[in-house]
Design an enzyme around this catalytic site. Structure first.
Site, PDB file in Angstrom:
ATOM      1  N   SER A  66       0.791  -1.241   0.000  1.00 55.75           N
ATOM      2  CA  SER A  66       0.000   0.000   0.000  1.00 55.75           C
ATOM      3  C   SER A  66       0.818   1.283   0.000  1.00 55.75           C
ATOM      4  O   SER A  66       0.255   2.359  -0.188  1.00 55.75           O
ATOM      5  CB  SER A  66      -0.957   0.005   1.198  1.00 55.75           C
ATOM      6  OG  SER A  66      -2.006  -0.910   0.995  1.00 55.75           O
ATOM      7  N   LYS A 109       0.354   3.373  -3.044  1.00 52.40           N
ATOM      8  CA  LYS A 109      -0.799   4.261  -3.180  1.00 52.40           C
ATOM      9  C   LYS A 109      -0.407   5.737  -3.116  1.00 52.40           C
ATOM     10  O   LYS A 109      -1.095   6.593  -3.684  1.00 52.40           O
ATOM     11  CB  LYS A 109      -1.826   3.946  -2.086  1.00 52.40           C
ATOM     12  CG  LYS A 109      -2.382   2.526  -2.152  1.00 52.40           C
ATOM     13  CD  LYS A 109      -3.208   2.189  -0.912  1.00 52.40           C
ATOM     14  CE  LYS A 109      -3.705   0.751  -0.940  1.00 52.40           C
ATOM     15  NZ  LYS A 109      -4.440   0.373   0.278  1.00 52.40           N
ATOM     16  N   TYR A 115      -3.320  -2.652 -10.435  1.00 52.19           N
ATOM     17  CA  TYR A 115      -3.256  -2.413  -8.986  1.00 52.19           C
ATOM     18  C   TYR A 115      -2.399  -3.459  -8.281  1.00 52.19           C
ATOM     19  O   TYR A 115      -1.537  -3.129  -7.457  1.00 52.19           O
ATOM     20  CB  TYR A 115      -4.674  -2.399  -8.416  1.00 52.19           C
ATOM     21  CG  TYR A 115      -4.734  -2.294  -6.909  1.00 52.19           C
ATOM     22  CD1 TYR A 115      -4.374  -1.114  -6.257  1.00 52.19           C
ATOM     23  CD2 TYR A 115      -5.153  -3.373  -6.132  1.00 52.19           C
ATOM     24  CE1 TYR A 115      -4.428  -1.020  -4.875  1.00 52.19           C
ATOM     25  CE2 TYR A 115      -5.210  -3.283  -4.751  1.00 52.19           C
ATOM     26  CZ  TYR A 115      -4.849  -2.108  -4.128  1.00 52.19           C
ATOM     27  OH  TYR A 115      -4.901  -2.016  -2.754  1.00 52.19           O
ATOM     28  N   TYR A 144      -4.910   3.565   7.866  1.00 52.13           N
ATOM     29  CA  TYR A 144      -6.261   3.005   7.930  1.00 52.13           C
ATOM     30  C   TYR A 144      -6.956   3.453   9.219  1.00 52.13           C
ATOM     31  O   TYR A 144      -6.903   4.624   9.572  1.00 52.13           O
ATOM     32  CB  TYR A 144      -6.217   1.479   7.782  1.00 52.13           C
ATOM     33  CG  TYR A 144      -5.300   1.036   6.672  1.00 52.13           C
ATOM     34  CD1 TYR A 144      -5.507   1.474   5.359  1.00 52.13           C
ATOM     35  CD2 TYR A 144      -4.200   0.211   6.917  1.00 52.13           C
ATOM     36  CE1 TYR A 144      -4.654   1.097   4.335  1.00 52.13           C
ATOM     37  CE2 TYR A 144      -3.341  -0.173   5.897  1.00 52.13           C
ATOM     38  CZ  TYR A 144      -3.575   0.277   4.603  1.00 52.13           C
ATOM     39  OH  TYR A 144      -2.736  -0.098   3.600  1.00 52.13           O
ATOM     40  N   VAL A 150       1.184  -3.654   4.029  1.00 51.12           N
ATOM     41  CA  VAL A 150       1.151  -4.937   4.737  1.00 51.12           C
ATOM     42  C   VAL A 150       2.397  -5.775   4.468  1.00 51.12           C
ATOM     43  O   VAL A 150       2.583  -6.824   5.088  1.00 51.12           O
ATOM     44  CB  VAL A 150      -0.120  -5.758   4.405  1.00 51.12           C
ATOM     45  CG1 VAL A 150      -1.356  -5.053   4.925  1.00 51.12           C
ATOM     46  CG2 VAL A 150      -0.220  -6.054   2.925  1.00 51.12           C
TER      47      VAL A 150
END
Length: 306
Positions: free
Chosen positions: A63, A66, A190, A242, A260
Protein backbone atom coordinates in the site's frame (compact mmCIF):
# COMPACT_ATOMS: atom_id res chain seq x y z
CA UNK A 1 22.26 15.92 15.44
CA UNK A 2 23.95 12.54 15.12
CA UNK A 3 21.31 10.55 13.25
CA UNK A 4 23.42 7.41 12.93
CA UNK A 5 23.78 7.20 16.71
CA UNK A 6 20.04 7.70 17.11
CA UNK A 7 19.31 4.89 14.62
CA UNK A 8 21.69 2.58 16.49
CA UNK A 9 19.95 3.39 19.78
CA UNK A 10 16.58 2.62 18.22
CA UNK A 11 17.92 -0.64 16.81
CA UNK A 12 18.94 -1.75 20.30
CA UNK A 13 15.74 -0.63 21.99
CA UNK A 14 13.45 -2.15 19.35
CA UNK A 15 14.76 -5.72 19.71
CA UNK A 16 12.07 -6.89 22.19
CA UNK A 17 9.35 -5.70 19.77
CA UNK A 18 10.56 -7.69 16.76
CA UNK A 19 8.81 -10.90 17.81
CA UNK A 20 5.43 -9.23 18.35
CA UNK A 21 2.71 -9.26 15.71
CA UNK A 22 2.11 -11.51 12.72
CA UNK A 23 3.30 -11.48 9.11
CA UNK A 24 0.52 -10.86 6.55
CA UNK A 25 -0.86 -14.23 5.48
CA UNK A 26 -3.94 -13.44 3.39
CA UNK A 27 -1.55 -13.09 0.44
CA UNK A 28 0.37 -16.40 0.74
CA UNK A 29 3.52 -15.15 -1.04
CA UNK A 30 3.96 -12.42 1.60
CA UNK A 31 4.63 -15.08 4.23
CA UNK A 32 7.96 -15.96 2.60
CA UNK A 33 10.00 -13.38 4.52
CA UNK A 34 12.26 -13.33 7.57
CA UNK A 35 9.66 -12.36 10.17
CA UNK A 36 12.25 -10.85 12.54
CA UNK A 37 13.86 -8.53 9.99
CA UNK A 38 14.31 -4.86 10.81
CA UNK A 39 15.66 -1.92 8.81
CA UNK A 40 15.49 1.84 8.95
CA UNK A 41 16.71 4.53 6.55
CA UNK A 42 16.55 8.31 6.59
CA UNK A 43 17.35 10.69 3.74
CA UNK A 44 18.03 14.37 4.38
CA UNK A 45 17.22 17.05 1.82
CA UNK A 46 20.93 17.71 1.29
CA UNK A 47 21.49 14.14 0.06
CA UNK A 48 22.95 12.61 3.21
CA UNK A 49 21.52 9.28 4.29
CA UNK A 50 21.72 7.09 7.39
CA UNK A 51 20.78 3.42 7.66
CA UNK A 52 20.51 0.56 10.12
CA UNK A 53 19.63 -3.14 9.85
CA UNK A 54 18.81 -4.94 6.60
CA UNK A 55 18.20 -1.70 4.71
CA UNK A 56 19.31 -3.18 1.36
CA UNK A 57 16.82 -6.07 1.50
CA UNK A 58 13.89 -5.58 -0.86
CA UNK A 59 10.31 -6.23 0.20
CA UNK A 60 6.86 -5.83 -1.33
CA UNK A 61 5.83 -2.19 -0.95
CA UNK A 62 2.09 -3.01 -1.09
CA UNK A 63 0.00 0.00 0.00
CA UNK A 64 2.95 2.39 0.05
CA UNK A 65 2.47 2.38 -3.74
CA UNK A 66 -0.80 4.26 -3.18
CA UNK A 67 1.17 7.41 -2.34
CA UNK A 68 2.78 7.38 -5.78
CA UNK A 69 -0.38 6.63 -7.77
CA UNK A 70 -2.33 9.27 -5.84
CA UNK A 71 0.42 11.82 -6.61
CA UNK A 72 0.19 10.95 -10.31
CA UNK A 73 -3.61 11.04 -10.45
CA UNK A 74 -3.73 14.34 -8.58
CA UNK A 75 -1.35 15.83 -11.14
CA UNK A 76 -3.53 14.64 -14.05
CA UNK A 77 -7.03 15.28 -12.65
CA UNK A 78 -6.58 17.85 -9.87
CA UNK A 79 -9.78 18.44 -7.85
CA UNK A 80 -11.88 16.40 -10.32
CA UNK A 81 -10.37 13.32 -8.68
CA UNK A 82 -12.32 14.04 -5.49
CA UNK A 83 -15.61 13.35 -7.24
CA UNK A 84 -14.60 9.69 -7.38
CA UNK A 85 -12.53 9.31 -4.22
CA UNK A 86 -12.94 11.49 -1.15
CA UNK A 87 -10.33 12.76 1.29
CA UNK A 88 -11.81 11.79 4.65
CA UNK A 89 -10.57 9.19 7.18
CA UNK A 90 -12.56 5.99 6.93
CA UNK A 91 -12.48 4.76 10.53
CA UNK A 92 -12.89 1.27 9.11
CA UNK A 93 -10.54 -1.56 8.03
CA UNK A 94 -8.64 -0.95 4.77
CA UNK A 95 -10.71 -3.51 2.84
CA UNK A 96 -14.17 -2.76 4.24
CA UNK A 97 -17.15 -3.31 1.94
CA UNK A 98 -19.83 -2.02 4.32
CA UNK A 99 -18.93 1.67 4.17
CA UNK A 100 -18.49 1.51 0.40
CA UNK A 101 -22.01 0.12 -0.05
CA UNK A 102 -23.48 2.72 2.28
CA UNK A 103 -21.72 5.59 0.45
CA UNK A 104 -22.73 4.46 -3.04
CA UNK A 105 -19.38 3.23 -4.28
CA UNK A 106 -17.30 6.32 -3.51
CA UNK A 107 -14.31 5.43 -1.29
CA UNK A 108 -13.50 7.65 1.66
CA UNK A 109 -9.87 8.26 0.66
CA UNK A 110 -7.19 7.09 -1.81
CA UNK A 111 -5.25 5.08 0.80
CA UNK A 112 -7.84 2.44 1.64
CA UNK A 113 -7.96 -0.37 -0.94
CA UNK A 114 -11.17 0.80 -2.64
CA UNK A 115 -9.80 4.34 -3.02
CA UNK A 116 -6.49 3.10 -4.39
CA UNK A 117 -8.29 0.89 -6.93
CA UNK A 118 -10.27 3.92 -8.14
CA UNK A 119 -7.06 5.95 -8.33
CA UNK A 120 -5.42 3.21 -10.41
CA UNK A 121 -8.53 3.13 -12.61
CA UNK A 122 -8.12 6.85 -13.35
CA UNK A 123 -4.52 6.23 -14.42
CA UNK A 124 -5.71 3.39 -16.65
CA UNK A 125 -8.15 5.80 -18.32
CA UNK A 126 -5.35 8.33 -18.78
CA UNK A 127 -2.85 5.90 -20.30
CA UNK A 128 -5.46 3.80 -22.19
CA UNK A 129 -3.91 0.36 -21.60
CA UNK A 130 -2.88 -1.56 -18.49
CA UNK A 131 0.62 -2.06 -19.92
CA UNK A 132 1.17 1.68 -20.41
CA UNK A 133 -0.38 2.53 -17.05
CA UNK A 134 1.83 0.16 -15.08
CA UNK A 135 4.92 1.22 -17.04
CA UNK A 136 4.18 4.85 -16.16
CA UNK A 137 3.74 4.03 -12.46
CA UNK A 138 6.95 1.99 -12.47
CA UNK A 139 8.86 4.73 -14.31
CA UNK A 140 7.61 7.42 -11.92
CA UNK A 141 8.94 5.49 -8.92
CA UNK A 142 12.18 4.69 -10.77
CA UNK A 143 12.67 8.41 -11.32
CA UNK A 144 12.00 9.20 -7.67
CA UNK A 145 14.42 6.63 -6.24
CA UNK A 146 16.88 6.99 -9.15
CA UNK A 147 17.12 3.23 -9.57
CA UNK A 148 15.29 0.62 -11.62
CA UNK A 149 12.82 -1.41 -9.60
CA UNK A 150 10.31 -4.00 -10.71
CA UNK A 151 7.52 -6.18 -9.37
CA UNK A 152 7.69 -9.70 -7.98
CA UNK A 153 5.79 -12.11 -10.24
CA UNK A 154 5.11 -14.64 -7.46
CA UNK A 155 3.56 -11.99 -5.22
CA UNK A 156 1.58 -10.60 -8.15
CA UNK A 157 0.25 -14.06 -9.04
CA UNK A 158 -0.58 -14.71 -5.39
CA UNK A 159 -2.57 -11.48 -5.20
CA UNK A 160 -4.41 -12.32 -8.42
CA UNK A 161 -5.41 -15.73 -7.10
CA UNK A 162 -6.29 -14.69 -3.56
CA UNK A 163 -7.48 -11.08 -3.91
CA UNK A 164 -11.16 -11.91 -3.45
CA UNK A 165 -11.91 -8.93 -1.25
CA UNK A 166 -10.31 -6.50 -3.71
CA UNK A 167 -12.28 -8.12 -6.53
CA UNK A 168 -15.44 -7.62 -4.49
CA UNK A 169 -14.58 -3.96 -3.84
CA UNK A 170 -13.96 -3.36 -7.55
CA UNK A 171 -17.19 -5.12 -8.56
CA UNK A 172 -19.22 -3.12 -6.05
CA UNK A 173 -17.74 0.17 -7.31
CA UNK A 174 -18.32 -0.95 -10.90
CA UNK A 175 -22.00 -1.40 -10.08
CA UNK A 176 -22.05 2.26 -9.01
CA UNK A 177 -20.17 3.26 -12.20
CA UNK A 178 -17.08 4.31 -10.27
CA UNK A 179 -14.78 1.91 -12.13
CA UNK A 180 -14.58 2.94 -15.78
CA UNK A 181 -12.30 0.24 -17.19
CA UNK A 182 -12.66 -3.55 -17.25
CA UNK A 183 -12.25 -4.75 -13.67
CA UNK A 184 -9.57 -7.28 -14.60
CA UNK A 185 -7.42 -4.57 -16.21
CA UNK A 186 -7.71 -2.21 -13.23
CA UNK A 187 -6.94 -4.96 -10.72
CA UNK A 188 -4.07 -6.29 -12.82
CA UNK A 189 -2.44 -2.85 -12.67
CA UNK A 190 -3.26 -2.41 -8.99
CA UNK A 191 -1.83 -5.79 -7.96
CA UNK A 192 1.35 -5.14 -9.94
CA UNK A 193 1.96 -1.78 -8.27
CA UNK A 194 1.47 -3.42 -4.85
CA UNK A 195 3.96 -6.15 -5.84
CA UNK A 196 6.78 -3.70 -6.56
CA UNK A 197 9.94 -4.59 -4.64
CA UNK A 198 12.03 -1.90 -2.93
CA UNK A 199 14.36 -1.61 0.01
CA UNK A 200 14.30 0.91 2.85
CA UNK A 201 16.92 3.17 1.34
CA UNK A 202 15.12 3.31 -2.03
CA UNK A 203 11.78 4.06 -0.40
CA UNK A 204 13.19 6.78 1.82
CA UNK A 205 14.82 8.39 -1.21
CA UNK A 206 11.61 8.14 -3.23
CA UNK A 207 9.68 10.11 -0.59
CA UNK A 208 12.00 13.12 -0.60
CA UNK A 209 9.75 15.04 -3.00
CA UNK A 210 6.96 15.02 -0.40
CA UNK A 211 9.35 16.29 2.27
CA UNK A 212 10.20 19.20 -0.04
CA UNK A 213 6.85 20.53 -1.26
CA UNK A 214 6.77 18.30 -4.36
CA UNK A 215 10.28 19.14 -5.60
CA UNK A 216 13.30 16.85 -5.72
CA UNK A 217 15.76 18.63 -3.37
CA UNK A 218 18.78 17.38 -5.31
CA UNK A 219 17.78 17.69 -8.99
CA UNK A 220 15.22 20.49 -8.40
CA UNK A 221 12.73 18.66 -10.61
CA UNK A 222 9.13 19.42 -9.65
CA UNK A 223 6.99 16.26 -9.57
CA UNK A 224 3.84 17.85 -8.13
CA UNK A 225 3.22 21.43 -7.08
CA UNK A 226 3.40 22.46 -3.43
CA UNK A 227 -0.37 22.62 -3.04
CA UNK A 228 -0.77 19.00 -4.18
CA UNK A 229 2.17 17.86 -2.05
CA UNK A 230 0.35 19.41 0.90
CA UNK A 231 -2.75 17.36 0.04
CA UNK A 232 -0.78 14.10 -0.20
CA UNK A 233 0.97 14.74 3.11
CA UNK A 234 -2.25 15.69 4.90
CA UNK A 235 -3.91 12.48 3.73
CA UNK A 236 -0.90 10.44 4.84
CA UNK A 237 -1.34 11.96 8.31
CA UNK A 238 -5.10 11.44 8.53
CA UNK A 239 -5.55 8.24 6.46
CA UNK A 240 -2.13 6.63 5.96
CA UNK A 241 -2.61 3.88 8.55
CA UNK A 242 -6.26 3.00 7.93
CA UNK A 243 -8.32 2.89 11.13
CA UNK A 244 -5.13 3.33 13.19
CA UNK A 245 -4.23 6.66 11.55
CA UNK A 246 -5.24 8.70 14.59
CA UNK A 247 -3.18 6.44 16.80
CA UNK A 248 -0.15 6.85 14.51
CA UNK A 249 -0.54 10.64 14.49
CA UNK A 250 -0.86 10.59 18.29
CA UNK A 251 2.24 8.47 18.94
CA UNK A 252 4.50 9.36 15.98
CA UNK A 253 3.25 12.73 14.78
CA UNK A 254 4.38 12.54 11.14
CA UNK A 255 2.64 12.07 7.79
CA UNK A 256 3.21 8.41 6.92
CA UNK A 257 1.99 5.47 4.89
CA UNK A 258 2.15 1.81 5.77
CA UNK A 259 1.98 -1.37 3.72
CA UNK A 260 1.15 -4.94 4.74
CA UNK A 261 4.56 -5.97 3.39
CA UNK A 262 5.94 -4.47 6.64
CA UNK A 263 7.16 -1.11 5.38
CA UNK A 264 6.26 2.37 6.61
CA UNK A 265 7.35 5.63 4.99
CA UNK A 266 7.15 9.01 6.71
CA UNK A 267 8.21 12.58 6.03
CA UNK A 268 9.48 15.41 8.19
CA UNK A 269 8.58 18.48 6.09
CA UNK A 270 11.60 20.48 4.89
CA UNK A 271 13.97 18.11 6.69
CA UNK A 272 13.92 14.44 5.65
CA UNK A 273 12.10 11.32 4.57
CA UNK A 274 12.15 8.04 6.48
CA UNK A 275 11.45 4.37 5.80
CA UNK A 276 11.28 1.58 8.34
CA UNK A 277 10.75 -2.12 7.68
CA UNK A 278 9.63 -4.91 9.99
CA UNK A 279 7.21 -7.49 8.55
CA UNK A 280 5.29 -8.46 11.69
CA UNK A 281 2.01 -6.51 11.71
CA UNK A 282 -0.24 -5.33 14.52
CA UNK A 283 -3.99 -5.98 14.62
CA UNK A 284 -4.66 -3.02 12.31
CA UNK A 285 -2.33 -4.28 9.56
CA UNK A 286 0.59 -1.92 10.22
CA UNK A 287 4.17 -2.86 11.12
CA UNK A 288 4.31 -3.26 14.89
CA UNK A 289 8.05 -2.66 15.42
CA UNK A 290 8.11 -0.11 12.58
CA UNK A 291 5.52 2.04 14.32
CA UNK A 292 7.39 1.75 17.63
CA UNK A 293 10.68 2.69 15.92
CA UNK A 294 9.16 5.83 14.41
CA UNK A 295 7.73 6.80 17.78
CA UNK A 296 11.19 6.42 19.29
CA UNK A 297 12.68 8.48 16.46
CA UNK A 298 10.36 11.46 16.89
CA UNK A 299 10.75 11.28 20.68
CA UNK A 300 14.54 11.29 20.47
CA UNK A 301 14.82 13.95 17.75
CA UNK A 302 11.82 16.14 18.66
CA UNK A 303 10.99 16.16 14.93
CA UNK A 304 7.24 15.54 15.19
CA UNK A 305 5.18 18.10 13.25
CA UNK A 306 3.29 18.87 16.47
Amino acid sequence: MNYQTILEEIYEQIQPELTKGKVASYIPALKQVDADDFAMSIHLLDGRSYNIGSYNKKFSIQSISKVFTFSMALEFYSTKLYKRVWHEPSGNPFNSLIQLEYEKGIPRNPFINAGAIVTTDTLLSYYKTKEKAFKAINNFINTLCKENITYDEKIFDSELKHGYRNQALASLMKSFNNIKNPIENTLDTYFKQCSLMMNCEQLAKSMLYLANHGEDPITKEIYINSSRAKRVNSLMLTCGHYDASGDFAFHVGLPGKSGVGGGIVAVVPKKMSICVYSPRLNAKGNSHAGTKALELFTSKTKLSIF
